[in-house]
Scaffold this motif. Structure first.
Motif, PDB file in Angstrom:
ATOM      1  N   ASP A 182      40.833  15.557 -12.060  1.00  0.00           N
ATOM      2  CA  ASP A 182      41.901  14.601 -12.356  1.00  0.00           C
ATOM      3  C   ASP A 182      41.340  13.263 -12.821  1.00  0.00           C
ATOM      4  O   ASP A 182      42.082  12.311 -13.026  1.00  0.00           O
ATOM      5  N   VAL A 183      40.036  13.186 -12.985  1.00  0.00           N
ATOM      6  CA  VAL A 183      39.385  12.094 -13.714  1.00  0.00           C
ATOM      7  C   VAL A 183      38.904  12.692 -15.030  1.00  0.00           C
ATOM      8  O   VAL A 183      38.055  13.584 -15.042  1.00  0.00           O
ATOM      9  N   LEU A 184      39.458  12.223 -16.132  1.00  0.00           N
ATOM     10  CA  LEU A 184      39.295  12.890 -17.418  1.00  0.00           C
ATOM     11  C   LEU A 184      38.871  11.889 -18.486  1.00  0.00           C
ATOM     12  O   LEU A 184      38.947  10.681 -18.289  1.00  0.00           O
ATOM     13  N   HIS A 185      38.433  12.409 -19.629  1.00  0.00           N
ATOM     14  CA  HIS A 185      38.067  11.496 -20.712  1.00  0.00           C
ATOM     15  C   HIS A 185      38.756  11.830 -22.030  1.00  0.00           C
ATOM     16  O   HIS A 185      38.858  10.965 -22.895  1.00  0.00           O
ATOM     17  N   CYS A 186      39.236  13.063 -22.216  1.00  0.00           N
ATOM     18  CA  CYS A 186      39.753  13.472 -23.517  1.00  0.00           C
ATOM     19  C   CYS A 186      41.192  13.968 -23.402  1.00  0.00           C
ATOM     20  O   CYS A 186      41.428  15.040 -22.821  1.00  0.00           O
TER      21      CYS A 186
ATOM     22  N   HIS B 138      42.749  17.726 -22.202  1.00  0.00           N
ATOM     23  CA  HIS B 138      43.448  17.877 -20.920  1.00  0.00           C
ATOM     24  C   HIS B 138      44.852  17.285 -20.891  1.00  0.00           C
ATOM     25  O   HIS B 138      45.557  17.430 -19.885  1.00  0.00           O
ATOM     26  N   GLY B 139      45.264  16.605 -21.967  1.00  0.00           N
ATOM     27  CA  GLY B 139      46.532  15.899 -21.925  1.00  0.00           C
ATOM     28  C   GLY B 139      47.733  16.774 -21.622  1.00  0.00           C
ATOM     29  O   GLY B 139      48.609  16.405 -20.828  1.00  0.00           O
TER      30      GLY B 139
ATOM     31  N   ASP C 278      53.094  13.872 -18.492  1.00  0.00           N
ATOM     32  CA  ASP C 278      54.214  13.236 -17.769  1.00  0.00           C
ATOM     33  C   ASP C 278      53.870  12.812 -16.350  1.00  0.00           C
ATOM     34  O   ASP C 278      54.756  12.408 -15.593  1.00  0.00           O
ATOM     35  N   GLN C 279      52.603  12.864 -15.984  1.00  0.00           N
ATOM     36  CA  GLN C 279      52.190  12.344 -14.682  1.00  0.00           C
ATOM     37  C   GLN C 279      51.843  10.858 -14.821  1.00  0.00           C
ATOM     38  O   GLN C 279      51.633  10.358 -15.922  1.00  0.00           O
ATOM     39  N   PRO C 280      51.760  10.140 -13.701  1.00  0.00           N
ATOM     40  CA  PRO C 280      51.348   8.733 -13.762  1.00  0.00           C
ATOM     41  C   PRO C 280      49.860   8.634 -14.114  1.00  0.00           C
ATOM     42  O   PRO C 280      49.009   9.138 -13.377  1.00  0.00           O
TER      43      PRO C 280
ATOM     44  N   VAL D 155      46.509   7.983 -24.830  1.00  0.00           N
ATOM     45  CA  VAL D 155      47.038   8.822 -23.747  1.00  0.00           C
ATOM     46  C   VAL D 155      48.533   8.608 -23.549  1.00  0.00           C
ATOM     47  O   VAL D 155      49.202   9.435 -22.913  1.00  0.00           O
ATOM     48  N   SER D 156      49.082   7.523 -24.114  1.00  0.00           N
ATOM     49  CA  SER D 156      50.526   7.307 -23.989  1.00  0.00           C
ATOM     50  C   SER D 156      51.322   8.365 -24.749  1.00  0.00           C
ATOM     51  O   SER D 156      52.542   8.457 -24.575  1.00  0.00           O
TER      52      SER D 156
END
Length: 341
Positions: free
Chosen positions: A159-163, A167-168, A173-175, A192-193
């Motif tokens: 749940d720590v991601l870079h791309c 993984h989007g 729709d998560q915080p 990421v928005s």
């Protein structure tokens, strides 16, 4: 006697295995040296590769190793510690530079010949083995250096991601939180928005005045909340990220944190051969042509060895391009040598 190969591929990720597959099918004796350190090892799945979307990276590589073995390609789990340009390839018979079946083109029906530029490469492995190759493919990738924030390394790829392209969709729709490492991190916060409308941009060690007016306008237009203050660590409950904790003790409920690792290209072998590098915002990478040929004759590079943004599908394509160019290069060298006999 030192073993001789047509090509040694350094690196057994998507780029290296793809190159080896093409070379094996072209009946060239090929060795893959794999240190077993793929960049995407922390990830549970890879995305965006048509027909392989969602496949675990380890499974993808295992299938690739099985495929290259069908064509006589040898793979060893080892590390290359030295590469030097060697002597002339005189004395190397045609069977030594084609597939292990001993078939295919030979120069003047098996007479000795020299390769293009009259040189080959000596490759020394950490395990003590030394081999020779007429051509090299360097697919050594890069290493991601993570920010020194407590909990980040342990959760990277989960749940720590870079791309967001990788993984989007899975975390949509998560915080989201985005950890700034420089003012350029604004771009990541904006990107990421696309996958969540609840995004907070943690400035961390970046001062708010370092952001341009254009940055602030775009962040506001995207609905991204800017949060000043240094990040001290992550809040984790039941083995999942639940929040971001600032140095002043404030906590922000977040399920996902995006960040930009510092890319460290593994270019040591290329530099030792004299390859020209060019600087980018993500490190120095070799100068290559459209096929991946470096400024060193006989040496190609592919995958993250040539750039930070090479996804798995790009890396596989780059390995294919490099290998197909090598097949043509070796063929012309052999034909030219045979014509001179």
């Amino acid at each position: 006697m030192t073993e001789k190969y047509a090509v040694v591929v350094i690196g057994g990720g998507a780029a290296g295995l793809s190159a080896a597959l093409v070379l094996g099918r072209a009946r060239h004796r090929t060795l893959v040296v794999d240190a077993g350190e793929p960049r995407n090892a922390p990830a549970a799945h890879m995305q965006g590769f048509l027909t392989r979307d969602g496949m675990p990276p380890a499974e993808f590589l295992a299938l690739g190793r099985e495929e290259i073995a069908r064509y006589g390609v040898e793979l060893v789990r080892d590390r290359v510690v030295e590469v030097t340009r060697g002597e002339d390839l005189t004395g190397v018979q045609g069977k030594d530079v084609t597939a292990s079946q001993g078939e295919g083109l030979t120069a003047a029906q098996g007479k000795d010949f020299t390769g293009a530029q009259g040189e080959d490469f000596t490759v020394v492995l950490a395990g003590g083995r030394t081999v020779r190759a007429r051509r090299l493919v360097v697919a050594t990738g890069l290493k991601d250096e993570l920010p020194a924030v407590a909990g980040v390394a342990e959760r990277f790829g989960r749940d720590v991601l870079h791309c967001p392209f990788c993984h989007g969709w899975e975390v949509r729709d998560q915080p989201f939180g985005v950890l700034a490492s420089s003012p350029a991190s604004v771009h990541q916060a904006l990107m990421v928005s696309q996958w969540s409308k609840d995004v907070r941009f943690f400035l961390h060690t970046v001062a708010e005045e370092e952001l341009s007016d254009e940055d602030l306008r775009r962040l506001a237009a995207a609905g991204v909340e800017v949060v000043p203050g240094e990040v001290a660590g992550l809040v984790v409950e039941d083995d999942r990220l639940t929040g971001i904790r600032l140095a002043d003790g404030t906590e922000h409920a977040r399920s996902v944190l995006f960040l930009a690792p510092r890319a460290v290209p593994r270019t040591g072998l290329l530099e030792s051969l004299g390859a020209e590098l060019h600087d980018t915002p993500f490190g120095a990478y070799p100068v290559v042509d459209a096929t991946g040929l470096t400024t060193v004759p006989g040496v190609w590079a592919a995958g993250n060895a040539i750039g930070f943004a090479e996804q798995v599908v790009h890396a596989a394509s780059g390995g294919y391009r490099a290998a197909s160019a090598i097949v043509g290069d070796l063929l012309m060298a052999d034909l030219d040598a045979a014509a001179q006999v």
